[in-house]
Write a protein that holds these residues in place. Structure first.
Motif, PDB file in Angstrom:
ATOM      1  N   ALA A  32     -83.685 -45.834  53.657  1.00 12.14           N
ATOM      2  CA  ALA A  32     -83.596 -47.288  53.821  1.00 12.14           C
ATOM      3  C   ALA A  32     -84.632 -47.831  54.792  1.00 12.14           C
ATOM      4  O   ALA A  32     -85.052 -48.989  54.678  1.00 12.14           O
ATOM      5  N   THR A  33     -85.056 -47.006  55.733  1.00 11.54           N
ATOM      6  CA  THR A  33     -86.025 -47.470  56.728  1.00 11.54           C
ATOM      7  C   THR A  33     -87.384 -46.793  56.591  1.00 11.54           C
ATOM      8  O   THR A  33     -88.307 -47.118  57.342  1.00 11.54           O
ATOM      9  N   ALA A  34     -87.517 -45.881  55.647  1.00 17.15           N
ATOM     10  CA  ALA A  34     -88.779 -45.155  55.471  1.00 17.15           C
ATOM     11  C   ALA A  34     -89.788 -45.998  54.697  1.00 17.15           C
ATOM     12  O   ALA A  34     -89.404 -46.910  53.948  1.00 17.15           O
ATOM     13  N   PRO A  35     -91.078 -45.690  54.835  1.00 15.54           N
ATOM     14  CA  PRO A  35     -92.099 -46.377  54.032  1.00 15.54           C
ATOM     15  C   PRO A  35     -91.892 -46.102  52.537  1.00 15.54           C
ATOM     16  O   PRO A  35     -91.166 -45.167  52.163  1.00 15.54           O
ATOM     17  N   PRO A  36     -92.533 -46.893  51.680  1.00 17.13           N
ATOM     18  CA  PRO A  36     -92.368 -46.679  50.239  1.00 17.13           C
ATOM     19  C   PRO A  36     -92.751 -45.278  49.776  1.00 17.13           C
ATOM     20  O   PRO A  36     -92.101 -44.705  48.906  1.00 17.13           O
ATOM     21  N   ARG A  37     -93.826 -44.735  50.349  1.00 18.40           N
ATOM     22  CA  ARG A  37     -94.251 -43.368  50.041  1.00 18.40           C
ATOM     23  C   ARG A  37     -94.659 -42.704  51.348  1.00 18.40           C
ATOM     24  O   ARG A  37     -95.240 -43.346  52.223  1.00 18.40           O
ATOM     25  N   PHE A  38     -94.374 -41.410  51.483  1.00 20.71           N
ATOM     26  CA  PHE A  38     -94.592 -40.767  52.770  1.00 20.71           C
ATOM     27  C   PHE A  38     -94.651 -39.255  52.613  1.00 20.71           C
ATOM     28  O   PHE A  38     -94.198 -38.687  51.610  1.00 20.71           O
ATOM     29  N   ALA A  39     -95.216 -38.607  53.627  1.00 20.13           N
ATOM     30  CA  ALA A  39     -95.120 -37.152  53.776  1.00 20.13           C
ATOM     31  C   ALA A  39     -93.855 -36.863  54.565  1.00 20.13           C
ATOM     32  O   ALA A  39     -93.548 -37.557  55.538  1.00 20.13           O
ATOM     33  N   LEU A  40     -93.124 -35.832  54.162  1.00 27.38           N
ATOM     34  CA  LEU A  40     -91.808 -35.565  54.727  1.00 27.38           C
ATOM     35  C   LEU A  40     -91.754 -34.148  55.283  1.00 27.38           C
ATOM     36  O   LEU A  40     -92.070 -33.189  54.571  1.00 27.38           O
ATOM     37  N   ALA A  41     -91.355 -34.026  56.540  1.00 30.93           N
ATOM     38  CA  ALA A  41     -91.195 -32.713  57.157  1.00 30.93           C
ATOM     39  C   ALA A  41     -89.843 -32.650  57.853  1.00 30.93           C
ATOM     40  O   ALA A  41     -89.437 -33.597  58.532  1.00 30.93           O
ATOM     41  N   GLY A  42     -89.142 -31.526  57.684  1.00 30.83           N
ATOM     42  CA  GLY A  42     -87.850 -31.366  58.331  1.00 30.83           C
ATOM     43  C   GLY A  42     -87.625 -29.938  58.761  1.00 30.83           C
ATOM     44  O   GLY A  42     -88.008 -28.999  58.053  1.00 30.83           O
ATOM     45  N   LEU A  43     -87.010 -29.779  59.926  1.00 30.70           N
ATOM     46  CA  LEU A  43     -86.678 -28.455  60.443  1.00 30.70           C
ATOM     47  C   LEU A  43     -85.180 -28.230  60.371  1.00 30.70           C
ATOM     48  O   LEU A  43     -84.401 -29.069  60.814  1.00 30.70           O
ATOM     49  N   SER A  44     -84.790 -27.085  59.806  1.00 32.32           N
ATOM     50  CA  SER A  44     -83.393 -26.675  59.746  1.00 32.32           C
ATOM     51  C   SER A  44     -82.549 -27.753  59.069  1.00 32.32           C
ATOM     52  O   SER A  44     -82.718 -28.008  57.884  1.00 32.32           O
ATOM     53  N   MET A  45     -81.655 -28.429  59.791  1.00 34.30           N
ATOM     54  CA  MET A  45     -80.902 -29.525  59.178  1.00 34.30           C
ATOM     55  C   MET A  45     -81.843 -30.557  58.566  1.00 34.30           C
ATOM     56  O   MET A  45     -81.541 -31.161  57.534  1.00 34.30           O
ATOM     57  N   GLY A  46     -82.992 -30.756  59.197  1.00 36.24           N
ATOM     58  CA  GLY A  46     -83.978 -31.677  58.642  1.00 36.24           C
ATOM     59  C   GLY A  46     -84.445 -31.259  57.266  1.00 36.24           C
ATOM     60  O   GLY A  46     -84.745 -32.089  56.408  1.00 36.24           O
ATOM     61  N   GLY A  47     -84.504 -29.942  57.032  1.00 37.54           N
ATOM     62  CA  GLY A  47     -84.847 -29.439  55.706  1.00 37.54           C
ATOM     63  C   GLY A  47     -83.748 -29.709  54.703  1.00 37.54           C
ATOM     64  O   GLY A  47     -84.017 -30.079  53.550  1.00 37.54           O
ATOM     65  N   TYR A  48     -82.477 -29.547  55.113  1.00 40.43           N
ATOM     66  CA  TYR A  48     -81.368 -29.848  54.212  1.00 40.43           C
ATOM     67  C   TYR A  48     -81.437 -31.316  53.773  1.00 40.43           C
ATOM     68  O   TYR A  48     -81.199 -31.648  52.602  1.00 40.43           O
ATOM     69  N   LEU A  49     -81.773 -32.174  54.736  1.00 40.66           N
ATOM     70  CA  LEU A  49     -81.887 -33.606  54.424  1.00 40.66           C
ATOM     71  C   LEU A  49     -83.111 -33.900  53.563  1.00 40.66           C
ATOM     72  O   LEU A  49     -83.074 -34.784  52.704  1.00 40.66           O
ATOM     73  N   ALA A  50     -84.183 -33.151  53.778  1.00 37.28           N
ATOM     74  CA  ALA A  50     -85.372 -33.338  52.947  1.00 37.28           C
ATOM     75  C   ALA A  50     -85.065 -33.047  51.478  1.00 37.28           C
ATOM     76  O   ALA A  50     -85.504 -33.769  50.577  1.00 37.28           O
TER      77      ALA A  50
END
Length: 233
Positions: free
Chosen positions: A53-71
């Protein structure tokens, strides 16, 4: 550089923006960087929706651990918005019964006011043996836990317990993907990174030497270099 690509970073469980403190100044050269808030809901789909909802229309996405689950969940909800993907010290697998039981015990401790005890018990499995007694690193981990707080920790653990199996969707990932893991990561070991890298067409696997689960803090230069190559490729 023809155009700047926005970057969204998602921290892990009990981690804040400080997780990426060494990477932020360098990544900022490639485009505006946002560190997502993953603390305000208790399910993976709901947290992913709030990030989108708050992210740009298109983006590069990186997540660690739980961040990866969300990715992975963000990719399920809006794959067309993710230009590049970096999966750091994470797994596509769901929780095991053993992990779920451990999480429930940690939730109970936090609810009784013992979040600090949870953090102290995590150090042997969060950090490489050479870093386990590094007081500067331990202080950062404690501070991130304080910034997150017990209530958000409970929500995060509840979300993690209920996350789906992301392995069936690996073959559908089409964007340039980096899979990175510490060579001594106990929580999400290298074999889980290999599984993801083999399941995603064209994914690049980077194993960070002498690092545990918190590779951006333990081996910041190696992780930053891998992320720069991921963005520049």
């Amino acid at each position: 550089m023809a155009s700047a690509l926005p970057i969204v970073l998602i921290p892990g469980l009990l981690a804040s923006a400080r997780l990426y403190r060494e990477q932020l100044p360098i990544l900022w050269r490639f485009g505006p960087v946002t560190v997502a808030d993953h603390t305000r809901a208790d399910s993976v789909p709901a947290i992913a929706r709030s990030i989108l909802a708050t992210a740009p229309p298109r983006f590069a996405l990186a997540g660690l651990s739980m961040g990866g689950y969300l990715a992975f969940e963000i990719l399920r909800q809006a794959p067309e918005r993710v230009e590049r993907l970096a999966l750091l010290d994470t797994t596509a697998q769901p929780d095991t019964a053993e992990l779920t039981e451990r999480r429930r015990k940690q939730i109970a401790l936090a609810q009784r006011g013992h979040l600090g005890e949870v953090v102290e018990l995590q150090f042997p499995i969060l950090l490489h043996p050479d870093h386990e007694h590094d007081e500067a690193l331990r202080a950062v981990v404690r501070l991130m836990a304080q910034e997150t707080g017990a209530e958000a920790f409970v929500r995060q653990q509840t979300a993690i317990i209920g996350r789906p199996d992301s392995r069936p969707g690996l073959a559908a990932i089409r964007c340039p993907t980096l899979v990175l893991v510490g060579d001594s990561d106990v929580l999400t070991p290298p074999d889980l990174a290999v599984e993801m890298a083999q399941g995603i067409d064209g994914a690049r696997l980077v194993v960070v030497p002498e690092s545990g689960h918190l590779s951006p803090l333990e081996r910041p230069e190696t992780v930053t270099r891998a992320l720069v190559e991921w963005l520049a490729s």
